[in-house]
Design a protein around this motif. Structure first.
Motif, mmCIF file in Angstrom:
data_model
loop_
_atom_site.group_PDB
_atom_site.id
_atom_site.type_symbol
_atom_site.label_atom_id
_atom_site.label_comp_id
_atom_site.label_asym_id
_atom_site.label_seq_id
_atom_site.Cartn_x
_atom_site.Cartn_y
_atom_site.Cartn_z
ATOM 1 N N GLY A 146 0.701 -1.231 0.033
ATOM 2 C CA GLY A 146 0.239 -0.008 0.476
ATOM 3 C C GLY A 146 0.785 1.088 0.204
ATOM 4 N N GLN A 147 2.229 0.906 -0.057
ATOM 5 C CA GLN A 147 3.041 2.112 0.013
ATOM 6 C C GLN A 147 3.731 2.408 -1.309
ATOM 7 N N THR A 148 3.280 4.208 -2.024
ATOM 8 C CA THR A 148 3.453 5.013 -3.248
ATOM 9 C C THR A 148 4.976 4.359 -3.162
ATOM 10 N N TYR A 149 5.377 4.496 -3.946
ATOM 11 C CA TYR A 149 7.239 4.875 -4.224
ATOM 12 C C TYR A 149 7.356 5.583 -5.845
ATOM 13 N N GLU A 150 8.808 6.100 -5.828
ATOM 14 C CA GLU A 150 8.705 6.059 -7.905
ATOM 15 C C GLU A 150 9.471 4.976 -8.147
ATOM 16 N N TYR A 151 8.714 4.806 -9.661
ATOM 17 C CA TYR A 151 9.243 3.569 -10.131
ATOM 18 C C TYR A 151 9.900 2.756 -9.971
ATOM 19 N N SER A 152 11.596 3.738 -10.487
ATOM 20 C CA SER A 152 12.433 3.302 -10.685
ATOM 21 C C SER A 152 13.212 3.526 -9.177
#
Length: 653
Positions: free
Chosen positions: A301-307
């Motif tokens: 459920g956490q959000t991160y930059e894809y790379s």
């Protein structure tokens, strides 16, 4: 003189967006109509439109509003009953005058290149207003209004004039100029550079751009408009605007040279740098700490930059960096809502967004077309020529322009590196000129965002030591802070972490900046230390350089506490580091308090994760290398950390 271009000019709303206030008496309606018309006439009747696009349409519209104003004033002053049909016409006239003022404001506040490229659409707006004035004049019951002869004569003359000659749908001269601009773009598309004489004639004489500063304003205006997602329609494609920006930038150096461009840069206030403003923390990737351009949601459920999260998983990690939960799937869900908010924020703040993994359905200023690539490559060659062989002022101006060019897209970063700018910039960051050093190190920072450029910088002999030298002894605090950001950018690539970490004096300089630097410096330093801490062999260097101690001290600084806790969470996986931290009560309390009262959920999770790692290392398995900690000490730690680890605030909100 070129009128001032207002940044953030509004877009043209649809006609339905205008309306007449309800509940007005006939007398109040006339007063309002006269007031709006007088304001328009006073603002624009005496202004020069001689060199501005849409000048014929603007002059005609203003003259017609002036005649209508005489009619409105007569009705207001005579104070006689007005027929119902005339009242309805007056309400529509109010909408027409309001639209006319907005359209004139839009034209005066917009760039010339923008108006030329949108010439058919804007001409259509003038044309529609002319048709509506004609229709309303035909509907007016003039016989019932008992007008004075001179007023009626003016109104009838206007009705005949508008009926016989509506506003120009297209001025032939302006339309020819628009088509000529498109033909120049086509030359670049076909990988041919237009003649410099043609560019000078087009920009100096036909568009009447007077100097480099005016052309800078035109470019900036186009850049702002291209980020306005609601501004485009099928008539003007964003790729055309992007190509125009690139060609205008190239033409600026062909026509005015780099010296006059430098003077233009000095006269205008530079926009704030993205690195030196307060970016909302929710817009930043918890791993890289950079503003996200392609945010994704993982299984926890956490959000991160894809790379960043992809690189984290590729490095063998299977737990969420924020929550510590197991990542059950490597399938990521794009966080489109957050991405749109970030994109709109960047546009509002006047910053180009970072490069994106997924191609947006709308191209940005760095949109890739053959014309953009050809023009930017030609511009880069001009700038590198000045950078290599110019005098100090020319080198400074060229470095500043390369820095700006590298901000606006991956393709530009590729082009600048391919043309050989990196070795020259690596030499110039040793300059004894403060401004040149600052621009050169900023340019390297922007170039280093592109991963292949990281390798080119690292492979250039002496470049890493030069960056560290600026970090330690830079001529300005800003240059030192930017060099810390460069080290962070380089260390994002796992293959470079060890070299950056082992560079003599580098980590120590970051430690000094984290402990004693400015707010911006502390932020850059902790980001770099966090990135270096992700290397599995970093713990020894971090302990010996004093970085662990500095990170512990940073737990009391709300601005960098979350990042410091994140770095400590990684380092505490080593028993040696956990053992050292165990003797520092300040570290234990700092981790616990951060877990309990961090401003953001991800900060609390980082502190909580570090605290849990610490408790596990300290209280279990002997509490440190060699089992040196006794039961009493373990009990003290457990008693201190236990209540904090069960805080109701420790989960992400």
């Amino acid at each position: 003189m070129t009128p001032v271009i207002v940044r953030g000019t509004r877009k043209l709303p649809p006609p339905a967006a205008f309306f007449t206030p309800s509940g007005l008496s006939d007398e109040a309606l006339l007063r309002l109509l006269v007031s709006v018309s007088e304001n328009l006439v006073a603002k624009y009747s005496g202004r020069s439109w001689s060199t501005w696009p849409q000048r014929r349409n603007a002059r005609s519209l203003i003259r017609r509003i002036q005649i209508l104003l005489l009619f409105f004033q007569f009705l207001r002053d005579c104070r006689k009953p007005i027929p119902i049909l005339a009242v309805l016409c007056l309400k529509e006239f109010f909408i027409v005058v309001s639209r006319a003022k907005f359209l004139l404001d839009y034209c005066r506040q917009s760039g010339r290149l923008w108006l030329l490229l949108r010439n058919p659409m804007i001409s259509g707006q003038f044309h529609d207003l002319g048709r509506e004035i004609s229709t309303l004049l035909d509907l007016l019951p003039l016989d019932e209004l008992e007008l004075f002869s001179d007023v009626r004569e003016h109104v009838e003359l206007l009705r005949r004039h508008v009926g016989n000659s509506l506003l120009h749908m297209n001025c032939r001269e302006e339309e020819e100029l628009r088509l000529h601009i498109l033909s120049i773009l086509k030359e670049f598309e076909e990988e041919r550079l237009p003649e410099s004489a043609d560019l000078k004639n087009t920009f100096l004489h036909r568009i009447q751009i007077q100097n480099a500063r005016d052309l800078d304003s035109e470019i900036e205006f186009l850049e702002e408009q291209i980020y306005n997602l609601d501004e485009f329609n099928d008539e003007i494609e964003s790729a055309t605007i992007a190509s125009t920006i690139a060609v205008a930038r190239y033409s600026r150096f062909v026509i005015f040279g780099v010296s006059e461009a430098e003077e233009a840069g000095k006269r205008k206030q530079s926009p704030p740098e993205l690195n030196f403003i307060s970016v909302p923390k929710d817009f930043c990737c918890p791993i890289s700490l950079e503003i996200m351009s392609d945010p994704v949601v993982i299984s926890t459920g956490q959000t991160y930059e894809y790379s960043s999260i992809a690189q984290w998983i590729a490095g063998g990690y299977r737990t969420c960096p924020n929550s510590g939960q197991t990542i059950k799937s490597t399938e990521f869900t794009p966080n489109s809502a957050l991405r749109r908010l970030i994109f709109q924020w960047c546009a509002h703040m006047g910053f180009p967004c970072s490069e994106q993994r997924n191609t947006s359905r709308r191209a940005g200023p760095g949109a890739t077309t053959k014309a953009v690539v050809k023009a930017n490559r030609a511009t880069t060659r001009i700038l590198i020529g000045y950078l290599s062989a110019g005098d100090l002022n020319s080198k400074t101006a060229a470095a500043q322009e390369l820095r700006k060019l590298a901000e606006i897209g991956r393709e530009n970063r590729e082009i600048i590196a391919e043309e050989g700018a990196i070795p020259v910039l690596c030499l110039l960051i040793r300059s004894r000129s403060q401004i040149l050093q600052k621009n050169a190190i900023f340019a390297l920072l922007n170039l280093s965002i592109h991963d292949p450029n990281k390798r080119m910088i690292m492979n250039k002999e002496g470049s890493l030591s030069s960056i560290v030298a600026v970090l330690r002894h830079g001529l300005t605090p800003e240059s030192r802070e930017v060099s810390a950001a460069v080290l962070f950018s380089l260390s994002v690539a796992y293959e470079h972490k060890k070299r950056v970490m082992e560079e003599r004096g580098g980590v120590e300089a970051l430690v000094w900046m984290l402990s004693r630097g400015s707010e911006r410096g502390k932020k850059d330093a902790v980001m770099a230390l966090f990135s270096l801490s992700t290397h599995q062999e970093s713990w020894g260097r971090m302990v010996s350089s004093g970085a662990v101690e500095a990170l512990v001290g940073a737990l009391g600084d709300e601005m960098v506490a979350g990042e410091a806790a994140g770095a400590l969470a990684l380092l505490l996986r080593r028993r040696t580091v956990a053992g050292w931290v165990g003797w520092e009560a300040k570290a234990v309390v700092g981790l616990g308090r951060g877990n309990e009262s961090g401003e953001h959920g991800w900060e609390r999770e980082r502190c909580g994760g570090a605290a849990r790692d610490f408790q596990e290392r300290w209280t279990g398995g002997g509490g440190g290398e060699g089992g040196k900690k006794n039961g009493e000490e373990r009990g003290w730690c457990s008693g201190l950390m236990g209540p904090l680890l069960t805080s109701p605030h420790k989960t992400n909100e």
